[in-house]
Design an enzyme around this catalytic site. Structure first.
Site, PDB file in Angstrom:
ATOM      1  N   TYR A 110       0.848  -1.192   0.000  1.00  0.00           N
ATOM      2  CA  TYR A 110       0.000   0.000   0.000  1.00  0.00           C
ATOM      3  C   TYR A 110       0.886   1.245   0.000  1.00  0.00           C
ATOM      4  CZ  TYR A 110      -2.829   3.713   2.094  1.00  0.00           C
ATOM      5  OH  TYR A 110      -3.442   4.905   2.377  1.00  0.00           O
ATOM      6  N   LYS A 207     -12.122   1.200   6.656  1.00  0.00           N
ATOM      7  CA  LYS A 207     -12.587   0.466   5.489  1.00  0.00           C
ATOM      8  C   LYS A 207     -13.752  -0.464   5.840  1.00  0.00           C
ATOM      9  CE  LYS A 207      -9.087   2.509   3.395  1.00  0.00           C
ATOM     10  NZ  LYS A 207      -8.211   3.045   4.454  1.00  0.00           N
TER      11      LYS A 207
END
Length: 387
Positions: A110, A207
């Site tokens: 990421y 998320k």
């Protein structure tokens, strides 16, 4: 599984998500954990803490309920809630590593994790090596005497790579290192790394755990008591804690995580069927596809294959950007895991920080966070956007 305090329980995931750490409020009988929006707590006499709380940076009842629930869902003994996923990552790395240590990170990590390691912690004295974590031989070869941990993402962001958690845990422990798994893409409903040998699990609770695109948060869950004490000390000292209201929102999200994830997965599977046969699409990244390099491992360690899908389009970056711009039901935005479907161009958005590095993503890549809307509407929207 445990109840978040180390006690074994036979309850299923959905039951734990609703009840673990969330007894009815003893003073009112409220079935939902209250928001203890307070910075400090009254002490009847000096040093006497009847409920164990003195200052909300050190601990807060709403945050504690979230932490206990997360620990139960991940099969850990202790959880910690942070102000963001990056706060969780930074605190964990500083708790475990020291200047001069070395870590391994995915070669498609990421972008935010890469930026933290490369541009912040490297100046602090932490060295790193990007490695394809799906290749255990390459991981073994990259380990040094000073390697302290392997940082794993599975599935990875945005290329949906899969790593063998049990295999990595074995490699890490043979070298005297730790394995930490960023479980954000899978969520604890689809995957439980601690039960596969990992030492710690990290989440961006922003998320799937939060699930409604209305809160920013992070979490770490561990089994080992000494590691938990180190993280607790650093969390209190560094101060990147989750606030009471943010904790309450994440806790609310956990209650419906299982049913949401089932719908995310089902919708993603249908979207993938459309993409693999579309003439404008050159490659689809989804671990549920049998031709995905990590499909067999994902099938063993995941309940289902998740709601994230990435794909490459003909025509390069301009064509990929055009698809993002044309989408109507899919919202052009960063982040992921909410009930609404999102679309983005990783190279110009979430992963711009890795541009020019060995972690750079293809410029024709589009990433989808497939939401829980009517799947027919999602498929129709992608069809018109792809032209």
């Amino acid at each position: 599984m445990t109840d978040g305090k180390g006690a074994e329980t036979a309850h299923g995931f959905e039951t734990l998500a609703i009840h673990a750490g969330q007894d009815a409020d003893p003073s009112t009988g409220a079935v939902i954990t209250p928001i203890f929006q307070t910075s400090t707590f009254r002490q009847p006499t000096v040093g006497e803490l009847p409920a164990g709380y003195d200052y909300s940076r050190a601990g807060n009842p709403t945050r504690a309920a979230l932490e206990d629930c997360l620990a139960a869902l991940e099969g850990g003994t202790r959880g910690f809630a942070f102000a963001s996923g990056m706060a969780a990552t930074d605190t964990y790395l500083r708790a475990v590593c020291r200047p001069g240590d070395h870590i391994l990170i995915p070669n498609d990590a990421y972008g935010g994790t890469f930026r933290l390691v490369d541009r912040v912690l490297r100046r602090w004295g932490l060295d790193y090596t990007p490695v394809p974590l799906s290749d255990l031989a390459a991981v073994r070869a990259a380990i040094r005497p000073e390697t302290k941990l392997i940082w794993c993402e599975t599935p990875t962001n945005p290329l949906l790579g899969i790593a063998d958690i049990a295999g990595l845990a074995s490699v890490a422990h043979e070298a005297g290192a730790q394995l930490v798994v960023d479980n954000t893409f899978a969520s604890p409903y689809l995957q439980q790394p601690l039960n596969l040998g990992a030492d710690a699990v990290v989440h961006s609770t922003t998320k799937y755990i939060g699930g409604h695109s209305d809160v920013v948060g992070g979490a770490v869950v561990v089994r080992d008591a000494h590691l938990a004490d180190d993280i607790a000390f650093h969390l209190k000292s560094m101060g990147g804690v989750a606030g009471p209201f943010d904790s309450w929102l994440a806790l609310r999200g956990l209650k419906t995580l299982a049913v949401r994830m089932d719908r995310h997965c089902a919708n993603a599977e249908s979207v993938v069927q459309l993409l693999v046969s579309h003439p404008a699409v050159t490659e689809v990244f989804y671990p549920g596809l049998e031709n995905h390099a990590g499909h067999e491992i994902a099938a063993k360690q995941m309940r289902r294959f998740g709601g994230m899908v990435s794909f490459r389009v003909r025509g390069g970056q301009d064509a990929a950007v055009a698809v993002c711009d044309k989408a109507k039901v899919f919202t052009l935005a960063e982040s992921l895991g909410g009930v609404e479907s999102l679309i983005e161009h990783p190279g110009l958005m979430t992963h711009s920080s890795v541009a020019g590095s060995e972690l750079e993503v293809p410029d024709d890549l589009v990433r989808l966070s497939v939401g829980i809307e009517s799947v027919e509407d999602l498929r129709a929207d992608l069809t018109q956007a792809l032209g």
